[in-house]
Design an enzyme around this catalytic site. Structure first.
Site, PDB file in Angstrom:
ATOM      1  N   ARG A 179       0.748  -1.212   0.032  1.00 57.18           N
ATOM      2  CA  ARG A 179       0.028  -0.030   0.027  1.00 57.18           C
ATOM      3  C   ARG A 179       0.961   1.278  -0.079  1.00 57.18           C
ATOM      4  O   ARG A 179       2.211   1.022   0.112  1.00 57.18           O
ATOM      5  CB  ARG A 179      -0.888  -0.107   1.140  1.00 57.18           C
ATOM      6  N   GLY A 180       0.260   2.456   0.120  1.00 57.42           N
ATOM      7  CA  GLY A 180       0.903   3.677  -0.124  1.00 57.42           C
ATOM      8  C   GLY A 180       1.263   4.083  -1.563  1.00 57.42           C
ATOM      9  O   GLY A 180       1.480   3.113  -2.609  1.00 57.42           O
ATOM     10  N   ALA A 181       0.988   5.014  -1.993  1.00 58.40           N
ATOM     11  CA  ALA A 181       0.835   5.404  -3.391  1.00 58.40           C
ATOM     12  C   ALA A 181       1.969   5.052  -4.418  1.00 58.40           C
ATOM     13  O   ALA A 181       1.542   4.316  -5.366  1.00 58.40           O
ATOM     14  CB  ALA A 181       0.525   7.095  -3.611  1.00 58.40           C
ATOM     15  N   ARG A 208      -7.579  -0.425  -6.594  1.00 60.34           N
ATOM     16  CA  ARG A 208      -7.710   0.774  -5.637  1.00 60.34           C
ATOM     17  C   ARG A 208      -7.823   1.915  -6.344  1.00 60.34           C
ATOM     18  O   ARG A 208      -7.072   2.447  -7.207  1.00 60.34           O
ATOM     19  CB  ARG A 208      -6.388   0.694  -4.885  1.00 60.34           C
ATOM     20  N   GLN A 211      -1.856   2.211   9.973  1.00 63.54           N
ATOM     21  CA  GLN A 211      -0.709   2.127   9.191  1.00 63.54           C
ATOM     22  C   GLN A 211       0.460   2.965  10.198  1.00 63.54           C
ATOM     23  O   GLN A 211       1.466   2.662  10.149  1.00 63.54           O
ATOM     24  CB  GLN A 211      -0.932   2.901   8.003  1.00 63.54           C
ATOM     25  N   ASP A 270      -1.846  10.725  -1.498  1.00 64.02           N
ATOM     26  CA  ASP A 270      -2.016   9.483  -2.570  1.00 64.02           C
ATOM     27  C   ASP A 270      -2.463  10.461  -3.958  1.00 64.02           C
ATOM     28  O   ASP A 270      -2.523   9.683  -5.056  1.00 64.02           O
ATOM     29  CB  ASP A 270      -3.213   8.746  -2.151  1.00 64.02           C
ATOM     30  N   ASN A 278      -5.286  12.508   1.118  1.00 65.66           N
ATOM     31  CA  ASN A 278      -4.354  11.576   1.885  1.00 65.66           C
ATOM     32  C   ASN A 278      -5.296  10.848   2.826  1.00 65.66           C
ATOM     33  O   ASN A 278      -6.595  10.942   2.939  1.00 65.66           O
ATOM     34  CB  ASN A 278      -3.397  12.442   2.802  1.00 65.66           C
ATOM     35  N   LYS A 279      -4.588   9.995   3.613  1.00 63.90           N
ATOM     36  CA  LYS A 279      -5.245   9.177   4.446  1.00 63.90           C
ATOM     37  C   LYS A 279      -6.276   9.788   5.239  1.00 63.90           C
ATOM     38  O   LYS A 279      -5.935  10.826   5.792  1.00 63.90           O
ATOM     39  CB  LYS A 279      -4.211   8.331   5.317  1.00 63.90           C
TER      40      LYS A 279
END
Ligand code: MRU
Length: 366
Positions: free
Chosen positions: A53-55, A90, A203, A244, A254-255
């Site tokens: 995960r993570g862009a 995603r 996370q 992201d 973002n998150k």
């Protein structure tokens, strides 16, 4: 970065030159498990189920996913099928579309029997480029931490607050928001990190705390709601998060919870920086709040939580009453006006259409 003293990336090619290997991030921090990806289906699962995960890492995995798909079916149909299946894994990280478009443009004009080799080479280049970009983000962001430290007369500790995991685990190496922190730490600046736990998947508590610990960076995990209080009491010198997807206007997605941190930072005069590699900018969007689609994930990520039991087993437990509804919005958008600056591989700029256009004139004009 190091895991138990051994340098690691988050994705690499196995010795057979074909299998792709990743770290299963759903098992961290309790278990360090390397998982092989052998085909397109494996790559799709790895992204959708957040083993990776993570862009930036999603982008690199998608690129390798295209290469794995070409091994199975290098026809035009196979190419389109791989693009479509990876694309739907995603929705938020624009690096996914960026990497897929890149591979598709490269492979389409090439004869099918040459596509496997070309796809693996490009995927490896994308991974290497990400490492280089993130290292530059670190170089460009480090002076901001140093300046905050100097401004306060070089105390024993300079405090940076971060949200989610935007460290090396979210990229191929170095990270985005954490890259300046690693570079500052390595340069002897006494940086301490407030780590938002980042519900629902934690996370921050699981991944950011783990990787900072592996590198020896002092840090403290806080609940997501603690940041405002710390900022009111002068305990945060600056915030740095990742993103992201960044609109051409400088709005950053973002998150979930990033927006609330930016509001608290604004109210308390705390600088709020966002670190991003160029491929995270979506040049087609000019109003992030209106136009960036927000990933809605399964409610069980909210109603349940995973952790290690006293007997050492890693287990999931239910938090809420049976049958409780849960809404799981995975991201939010922080408007550019709340962002002090964008840290990029080309330098630090204002979060605005003009600021981004000045750094990336070749894309901004499109
Ligand atoms: O849902 P995730 O874990 O993929 O979300 C990751 C983030 O929100 C990061 O902050 C973001 O990808 C930028 S970091 C490189």
């Amino acid at each position: 970065m190091n895991v138990n003293g051994t340098p690691h990336r988050t994705i690499w090619l196995a010795d057979d030159g074909c299998t792709v290997e990743i770290i299963d991030q759903t098992r961290l921090p309790h278990e360090f498990i390397i998982v092989p990806l052998r085909n397109l289906a494996d790559a799709c699962t790895a992204i959708r189920d957040m083993w990776v995960r993570g862009a930036p890492l999603i982008g690199a995995t998608a690129a390798y996913g295209m290469a794995l798909a070409m091994v199975g079916d290098a026809s035009d149909e196979g190419l389109t099928n791989a693009y479509d299946r990876l694309f739907e894994t995603r929705p938020t990280a624009v690096n996914l579309r960026w990497a897929l478009d890149d591979l598709k443009a490269l492979l389409t004009p090439i004869k099918p029997d040459r596509r496997v080799e070309a796809a693996y080479k490009r995927a490896a280049d994308i991974a290497d480029e990400d490492v280089e970009i993130c290292s530059k983000l670190g170089d460009n962001g480090k002076p901001l931490i140093e300046a905050a430290w100097e401004k306060r007369g070089k105390p024993d500790q300079v405090n940076v607050l971060t949200h989610c995991n935007a460290g090396w685990l979210a990229t191929v190496d170095w990270g985005t928001a954490l890259a300046p922190i690693y570079k500052a730490h390595d340069a002897g600046i006494p940086v301490h990190v407030w780590v938002d736990e980042t519900r629902p998947r934690n996370q921050g508590a699981s991944l950011t705390a783990w990787e900072l610990g592996q590198h020896g960076v002092p840090h403290t995990v806080i609940v997501d709601n603690a940041g405002g209080h710390l900022m009111q009491h002068g305990q945060v010198d600056l915030c740095i998060t990742g993103t992201d997807r960044t609109a051409a206007s400088g709005d950053v997605c973002n998150k979930i919870g990033t927006y609330l941190k930016a509001l608290a930072a604004h109210d308390n005069g705390v600088p709020f920086y966002v670190a991003l590699p160029g491929p995270t900018i979506d040049w087609t969007l000019h109003d992030g709040v209106k136009d960036i689609p927000i990933e809605l994930r399964d409610g069980t990520e909210v109603t349940e939580i995973m952790g290690r039991a006293p007997d050492g087993t890693v287990t999931t437990v239910q938090l809420t009453p049976d049958g409780t509804n849960a809404a799981n919005y995975a991201f939010d958008v922080t408007p550019a006006r709340l962002v002090t600056g964008l840290i990029t591989e080309r330098g630090v700029t204002e979060a605005s259409t003009e600021g981004l256009a000045a750094l990336y004139p070749e894309y901004a004009s499109n």
